[in-house]
Design an enzyme around this catalytic site. Structure first.
Site, PDB file in Angstrom:
ATOM      1  N   LEU A   1       1.072  -1.237   0.346  1.00 38.48           N
ATOM      2  CA  LEU A   1       0.143   0.360   0.310  1.00 38.48           C
ATOM      3  C   LEU A   1       0.894   1.294  -0.077  1.00 38.48           C
ATOM      4  O   LEU A   1       1.191   2.113   1.475  1.00 38.48           O
ATOM      5  CB  LEU A   1      -0.823  -0.281   1.050  1.00 38.48           C
ATOM      6  CG  LEU A   1      -2.200  -1.345   1.542  1.00 38.48           C
ATOM      7  CD1 LEU A   1      -3.161  -1.215   2.758  1.00 38.48           C
ATOM      8  CD2 LEU A   1      -2.818  -1.222   0.151  1.00 38.48           C
ATOM      9  N   ASP A   2       1.055   1.989  -1.241  1.00 44.61           N
ATOM     10  CA  ASP A   2       2.502   2.643  -1.881  1.00 44.61           C
ATOM     11  C   ASP A   2       1.241   4.037  -0.857  1.00 44.61           C
ATOM     12  O   ASP A   2       0.371   4.828  -1.244  1.00 44.61           O
ATOM     13  CB  ASP A   2       2.004   2.844  -2.949  1.00 44.61           C
ATOM     14  CG  ASP A   2       3.249   4.559  -2.752  1.00 44.61           C
ATOM     15  OD1 ASP A   2       4.126   3.837  -2.901  1.00 44.61           O
ATOM     16  OD2 ASP A   2       2.817   5.047  -3.474  1.00 44.61           O
ATOM     17  N   ALA A   3       2.177   4.684  -0.183  1.00 44.83           N
ATOM     18  CA  ALA A   3       1.843   6.612   0.545  1.00 44.83           C
ATOM     19  C   ALA A   3       0.691   5.898   1.242  1.00 44.83           C
ATOM     20  O   ALA A   3      -0.501   7.322   1.234  1.00 44.83           O
ATOM     21  CB  ALA A   3       2.233   7.202  -0.392  1.00 44.83           C
ATOM     22  N   ILE A   4       0.516   4.891   1.490  1.00 39.46           N
ATOM     23  CA  ILE A   4      -0.700   5.276   3.080  1.00 39.46           C
ATOM     24  C   ILE A   4      -1.125   5.722   3.557  1.00 39.46           C
ATOM     25  O   ILE A   4      -2.601   6.265   4.462  1.00 39.46           O
ATOM     26  CB  ILE A   4      -1.355   3.547   3.393  1.00 39.46           C
ATOM     27  CG1 ILE A   4      -3.042   2.792   3.577  1.00 39.46           C
ATOM     28  CG2 ILE A   4      -0.150   3.180   4.317  1.00 39.46           C
ATOM     29  CD1 ILE A   4      -3.696   3.208   2.210  1.00 39.46           C
TER      30      ILE A   4
END
Length: 540
Positions: free
Chosen positions: A221-224
């Site tokens: 989960l990128d840059a969540i």
């Protein structure tokens, strides 16, 4: 409670009023769709991730994803999991400004190539859920004010207090598109999705589950941390963001057991660990962001005290949650995670070494109006300054509690791609060079640096996977054997390994003996500079 009731409980902590009613209706419809139950293998001591782009390797003839498959088969047999950085069409940021979440970038290959890779290795997909390209169909439909998309992005509102918003970039928070001003955490080309609209959350959830159906065993989960925004707050790590992850974890636990949710939050350590939730209900793994700068500091200073002190705070989380450990990635080395661990002078020492070794320093805007170092852009081997230190650093990585992940330029002993930075003006390109497969294979035999690092790391990975003591859910104990060494014990299921590395440039004498798995011989306590041992014994 059944699955629908549990999901509704999550939704009740995210939404209120008519939004909650809509969210419950949308998720009820999602659950009756024909989802194939997927049961992946649990991560264990054999698990090692390779971090790579879909086009990191090429041969001039085949699709890059097919070439990647050959690189894995020929050179990387002991890597079990492949973290594929964004494999979707994009407009900027080397894949992190996604045009379409559900299509494979034709430059890389097709879904058939992904499915073939998934038959050989476990795959980790990158889900850039916080933002999407301004050229995407979603954003264009928003600009046209189509009913289902009219609230899909966050428009400027003078009543919304943004004065405390956490900024990872020095660019403007809002950018103008026609008559609309829209929230952009990272760049003008990357517009933030508005999960306050239940329609957006259901779209993202459907994509997430679709990735698992198409072969993903892990989801990054990128840059969540930036997902949910609220007036007057930092709009970072808000309760609703955590609840969205918990909702996704609940769905995955029921529909795809053992698929890993991995949260990427390049922030101070305590904030990062919050994504474990209670240890059972949120992320399966969190990125161990303090590890890269701390290991770098350890070898620069020749002193293990700060690394050991921090490592003493790292404990097992649960039987379903652990740490995602790495030293290098497609991004640089983040400094925010060690703001409360290293002093300003120690951080500045790292910055000075990176600059001296032809690296770049990226800055962020602070609330006080000043800019501070945010990320160091450099090949990790170049940052350390020697082959011996590079292998020793990865010995620490492979010894540490959790699951190790190794960047493709690290395993193959690459150098800074200074030319790419000069040509593009993009600092992160220093560590993103694409490699010709045939040239790489030849250099692994002829280039002394590549050969030594590749063979050194490959040997450690092959040994590690045979040892139950390295199970990611096992125990870890930090040993105090002096500031010239870093030492720890790993244990699991009656097995114990003592890991010791000399982080100094001098020979150290230790009062430790035993059988070393690496040399396959007895160790009598004499440890040369930057050398290491794995001493095996039975747990008490």
């Amino acid at each position: 409670m059944n699955l629908r009731e549990r999901i509704n409980e999550h939704l009740g902590k995210i939404y209120q009023g008519v939004d909650l009613i809509e969210a419950k209706t949308l998720f009820a419809k999602l659950l009756i769709e024909d989802w194939q139950i997927v049961n992946r293998q649990r991560v264990n001591e054999q698990s090692t991730y390779l971090i790579t782009y879909g086009d990191s390797f090429y041969d001039g003839q085949r699709a890059p994803l097919a070439v990647l498959g050959e690189v894995l088969e020929q050179k990387l047999p002991d890597f079990t999991d492949i973290h594929l950085l964004p494999i979707f069409p994009y407009t900027s940021d080397d894949g992190f400004s996604v045009l379409d979440y559900q299509k494979i970038d034709p430059v890389l290959g097709t879904w058939a190539d992904i499915e073939q890779l998934a038959q050989r290795r476990r795959l980790m997909f990158d889900f850039v859920c916080n933002h999407i390209s301004k050229s995407s169909d979603w954003f264009q439909r928003f600009l046209r004010a189509e009913p289902d998309f009219k609230n899909s992005f966050i428009e400027f509102d003078a009543k919304f207090d943004t004065s405390n918003v956490t900024r990872p970039r020095t660019s403007a928070l809002f950018h103008k598109y026609g008559t609309k001003q829209v929230w952009t955490t990272f760049s003008e080309d990357q517009v933030d999705n508005n999960v306050r609209d239940p329609k957006v959350l259901i779209r993202l959830t459907r994509i997430l589950m679709g990735y698992i159906q198409r072969g993903a065993s892990s989801i990054r989960l990128d840059a969540i941390g930036f997902l949910w925004k609220a007036s007057g707050t930092t709009s970072m790590h808000l309760p609703q963001t955590h609840e969205v992850i918990k909702l996704w974890r609940t769905m995955i636990n029921n529909l795809a057991p053992n698929v890993q949710i991995i949260t990427e939050t390049n922030v101070p350590h305590a904030e990062n660990l919050s994504y474990f939730g209670d240890g059972e209900d949120e992320a399966n793994m969190v990125y161990q962001f303090p590890l890269p700068p701390l290991v770098l500091h350890t070898f620069i200073s020749g002193n293990s005290a700060k690394l050991s002190r921090w490592a003493e705070t790292i404990h097992p989380i649960s039987e379903s949650a652990t740490y995602f450990n790495f030293l290098a990635s497609h991004d640089g080395i983040g400094l925010r995670p060690v703001e409360n661990i290293l002093t300003k002078a120690e951080r500045e020492q790292i910055v000075a070494q990176v600059r001296a070794h032809a690296g770049k320093v990226s800055y962020k805007s602070d609330l006080d109006g000043n800019d501070s170092p945010y990320e160091l852009n450099i090949n990790y081997s170049e940052a350390l300054g020697s082959t011996a230190k590079m292998i020793a650093a990865h010995f620490i990585l492979l010894s540490f509690i959790g699951v190790p992940a190794i960047y493709y330029h690290s395993i193959f002993g690459s150098k800074n791609d200074v030319q790419a930075v000069e040509e593009t003006g993009i600092s992160r390109r220093i560590n993103r060079e694409r490699l010709d497969m045939h040239t790489l294979f030849a250099e692994l035999e002829l280039d002394g640096t590549r050969k030594m690092i590749f063979e050194g790391l490959s040997k450690l990975i092959a040994i590690r996977k045979q040892e139950p003591a390295f199970n990611p859910y096992g125990e870890q104990k930090i040993l105090k054997l002096g500031e010239a060494v870093f030492a720890l014990e790993r244990s699991y299921a009656g097995e114990k390994i003592t890991a010791i590395v000399n982080i100094s440039d001098k020979v150290v004498e230790l009062g430790v003996t035993g059988f070393d798995l690496i040399s396959q011989s007895e160790f009598f306590g004499n440890l040369p500079a930057y050398q290491f041992v794995w001493i095996k014994s039975k747990a008490e």
